[in-house]
Design a protein around this motif. Structure first.
Motif, short mmCIF file in Angstrom:
data_model
loop_
_atom_site.label_atom_id
_atom_site.label_comp_id
_atom_site.label_asym_id
_atom_site.label_seq_id
_atom_site.Cartn_x
_atom_site.Cartn_y
_atom_site.Cartn_z
N ALA A 1 28.49 -23.84 26.45
CA ALA A 1 27.91 -24.35 27.70
C ALA A 1 26.84 -23.39 28.19
O ALA A 1 25.74 -23.81 28.60
N ALA A 2 27.12 -22.09 28.13
CA ALA A 2 26.14 -21.09 28.54
C ALA A 2 24.89 -21.14 27.67
O ALA A 2 23.77 -20.98 28.16
N ALA A 3 25.08 -21.37 26.37
CA ALA A 3 23.93 -21.44 25.46
C ALA A 3 22.98 -22.55 25.86
O ALA A 3 21.75 -22.38 25.81
N ARG A 4 23.53 -23.68 26.27
CA ARG A 4 22.69 -24.82 26.64
C ARG A 4 22.04 -24.66 28.01
O ARG A 4 21.05 -25.33 28.31
N LEU A 5 22.60 -23.77 28.82
CA LEU A 5 22.02 -23.48 30.14
C LEU A 5 21.23 -22.17 30.12
O LEU A 5 20.73 -21.74 31.15
N HIS A 6 21.13 -21.55 28.93
CA HIS A 6 20.40 -20.27 28.76
C HIS A 6 20.91 -19.21 29.73
O HIS A 6 20.14 -18.47 30.33
N TRP A 7 22.22 -19.14 29.84
CA TRP A 7 22.89 -18.23 30.78
C TRP A 7 23.45 -17.05 29.98
O TRP A 7 24.32 -17.24 29.13
N PRO A 8 23.00 -15.83 30.20
CA PRO A 8 23.50 -14.68 29.43
C PRO A 8 24.99 -14.47 29.61
O PRO A 8 25.55 -14.69 30.69
N VAL A 9 25.63 -14.03 28.53
CA VAL A 9 27.07 -13.82 28.51
C VAL A 9 27.36 -12.38 28.06
O VAL A 9 26.80 -11.91 27.07
N GLN A 10 28.23 -11.71 28.79
CA GLN A 10 28.76 -10.42 28.38
C GLN A 10 30.18 -10.65 27.87
O GLN A 10 31.07 -10.99 28.64
N MET A 11 30.37 -10.50 26.57
CA MET A 11 31.66 -10.76 25.94
C MET A 11 32.43 -9.46 25.71
O MET A 11 31.90 -8.53 25.11
N VAL A 12 33.67 -9.39 26.19
CA VAL A 12 34.49 -8.21 26.01
C VAL A 12 35.78 -8.61 25.28
O VAL A 12 36.65 -9.26 25.87
N PRO A 13 35.93 -8.26 23.99
CA PRO A 13 37.20 -8.50 23.30
C PRO A 13 38.24 -7.51 23.84
O PRO A 13 38.10 -6.30 23.69
N VAL A 14 39.29 -8.03 24.45
CA VAL A 14 40.27 -7.17 25.12
C VAL A 14 41.31 -6.69 24.11
O VAL A 14 41.68 -7.42 23.19
N HIS A 15 41.76 -5.46 24.29
CA HIS A 15 42.83 -4.89 23.48
C HIS A 15 43.76 -4.09 24.39
O HIS A 15 43.46 -3.87 25.56
N GLY A 16 44.89 -3.69 23.84
CA GLY A 16 45.91 -3.04 24.65
C GLY A 16 45.51 -1.69 25.22
O GLY A 16 46.13 -1.20 26.16
N ARG A 17 44.46 -1.08 24.66
CA ARG A 17 44.01 0.23 25.14
C ARG A 17 42.79 0.13 26.05
O ARG A 17 42.18 1.15 26.38
N LEU A 18 42.42 -1.08 26.43
CA LEU A 18 41.25 -1.26 27.29
C LEU A 18 41.47 -0.57 28.63
O LEU A 18 42.50 -0.71 29.27
N GLU A 19 40.46 0.19 29.06
CA GLU A 19 40.50 0.87 30.34
C GLU A 19 39.40 0.32 31.24
O GLU A 19 38.39 -0.20 30.76
N LEU A 20 39.59 0.48 32.53
CA LEU A 20 38.61 -0.03 33.49
C LEU A 20 37.22 0.55 33.23
O LEU A 20 36.21 -0.14 33.38
N ASP A 21 37.18 1.83 32.86
CA ASP A 21 35.88 2.46 32.60
C ASP A 21 35.14 1.78 31.46
O ASP A 21 33.90 1.81 31.42
N ASP A 22 35.86 1.17 30.52
CA ASP A 22 35.20 0.46 29.42
C ASP A 22 34.40 -0.71 29.96
O ASP A 22 33.37 -1.09 29.38
N LEU A 23 34.85 -1.31 31.06
CA LEU A 23 34.16 -2.43 31.66
C LEU A 23 33.05 -1.98 32.60
O LEU A 23 31.99 -2.62 32.68
N LEU A 24 33.31 -0.90 33.32
CA LEU A 24 32.36 -0.44 34.33
C LEU A 24 31.22 0.37 33.72
O LEU A 24 30.06 0.22 34.14
N GLY A 25 31.52 1.22 32.77
CA GLY A 25 30.52 2.09 32.18
C GLY A 25 30.93 3.54 32.32
O GLY A 25 31.87 3.88 33.04
N GLN A 26 30.20 4.40 31.67
CA GLN A 26 30.51 5.83 31.71
C GLN A 26 29.31 6.63 31.26
O GLN A 26 28.37 6.08 30.67
N LYS A 27 29.35 7.90 31.57
CA LYS A 27 28.27 8.78 31.15
C LYS A 27 28.41 9.10 29.67
O LYS A 27 29.51 9.30 29.16
N VAL A 28 27.27 9.12 28.99
CA VAL A 28 27.26 9.38 27.55
C VAL A 28 26.31 10.54 27.27
O VAL A 28 25.36 10.80 28.02
N LEU A 29 26.58 11.25 26.22
CA LEU A 29 25.74 12.38 25.83
C LEU A 29 24.56 11.84 25.03
O LEU A 29 24.72 11.15 24.02
N ASP A 30 23.35 12.16 25.49
CA ASP A 30 22.14 11.67 24.83
C ASP A 30 21.08 12.76 24.87
O ASP A 30 20.45 13.00 25.90
#
Length: 334
Positions: A89-118
């Protein structure tokens, strides 16, 4: 209107689509659906062959149009098309999708974001949820019912309409974009898996589930699955497509332990099922290896039965022989 357009993220501009034309329907109503203009956004799913169930599509589109403060939870057996319903449905409405495959070790920070070394610095990298909230995307938590309920508790305020606060990024406050939608899928209805078919499923908090409207999804009926195969493997003979759908339904019956339509006596319950996704895989592989001997058995082993115990593999292949008859030992062109 000009201000509204300028408020959209770069590359995303609102647009309207007519229901019948967009979803290949034949209703007698003229209904316009809001989406985004086609712009090649990388998060917009690719359009794939898909046959929409009208009732489920109606419920989904009502949610996408106005969630009224709700999230959307789609529940149903594995491979029945829960995620595809939303993404197509999103594809036909050209609506971007953020897909998150959930697992038992998923933490809130995985969804929100975090600082990375760059390169010696530590910039903040936004997670899928933060991007969806900020830019007006659809977030899909795929198999949400395997997540730790304690981690999801941090999202209660968001579904209640509060802005997203990123303590990890100096307390940044992200207002909720009016086009943000929160969608989750699961094999259970959130109360745990009483059937024992799905390992890892956890009972979710009632307070969390109370924030969702629910769509129950099941495998398509035989006519719809035939329409799906007609789209994805039109070069397979019609009789073969019909027998594939019949075998899939027989395997599902034995998977669920439902003796309706069979003798029931002497039958063993299977530990695997042939989902719509698996059915399509089997059909595509049968075309791909059409020159192989016993091609339908050969393709079914790759699509499903190579990962089951020998006794169950033999049982499923016996069903194939019974359903296909002489075709089971012949090729696609027979």
């Amino acid at each position: 209107m000009e201000n509204d357009v300028q408020s959209e993220p770069a590359g995303l501009q609102p647009a309207f689509y007519e229901l019948n034309e967009t979803f290949d329907l034949d209703t007698n109503q003229l209904i316009l659906l809001e989406g985004y203009k086609e712009c090649g956004h990388p998060a917009v799913p690719a359009v794939q062959p898909y046959v929409f169930d009208r009732d489920r599509l109606r419920k989904l589109l009502a949610f996408l149009d106005n969630p009224e403060g709700d999230g959307l939870y789609l529940t149903g057996p594995t491979g029945c098309g829960k995620t595809s319903l939303v993404s197509q449905a999103a594809a036909r409405l050209h609506w971007p999708v953020q897909m998150v495959p959930v697992h038992g070790r998923l933490e809130l920070d995985d969804l929100l974001g975090q600082k990375v070394l760059d390169k010696g610095s530590t910039p903040f990298q936004y997670g899928a949820l933060s991007i969806a909230v900020k830019d007006g995307h659809i977030l899909i938590l795929d198999e949400m019912d395997v997540a730790d309920p304690a981690e999801l508790a941090g999202l209660y305020d968001l579904l209640d309409g509060a802005p997203l606060v990123l303590a990890q990024n100096g307390g940044e406050i992200i207002p909720v974009h009016p086009r943000f939608r929160f969608v989750a899928t699961g094999n259970s209805a959130g109360a745990g898996d009483g059937s024992g078919l799905y390992q890892g499923v956890l009972r979710q908090s009632l307070a969390w589930l109370d924030r969702f409207r629910v769509i129950a999804v099941d495998y398509p009926d035989e006519f719809t699955e035939l329409m799906i195969l007609n789209q994805v493997v039109p070069d397979l003979p019609v009789v073969v497509r019909e027998k594939m759908v019949k075998l899939a339904n027989e395997v599902r019956r034995l998977f669920t332990g439902d003796s309706v339509g069979g003798t029931g006596e002497g039958e063993s319950q299977l530990s695997v099922t042939l989902s719509t996704r698996g059915l399509v895989r089997w059909a595509k592989l049968s075309l791909r290896f059409q020159g192989a001997p016993r091609v339908f058995e050969y393709a079914l082993e790759q699509a499903l039965t190579a990962r089951v115990e020998a006794a169950e593999r033999q049982a499923i292949h016996r069903i194939g022989h019974d359903v296909f008859g002489d075709l089971w030992s012949s090729g696609v062109d027979s």
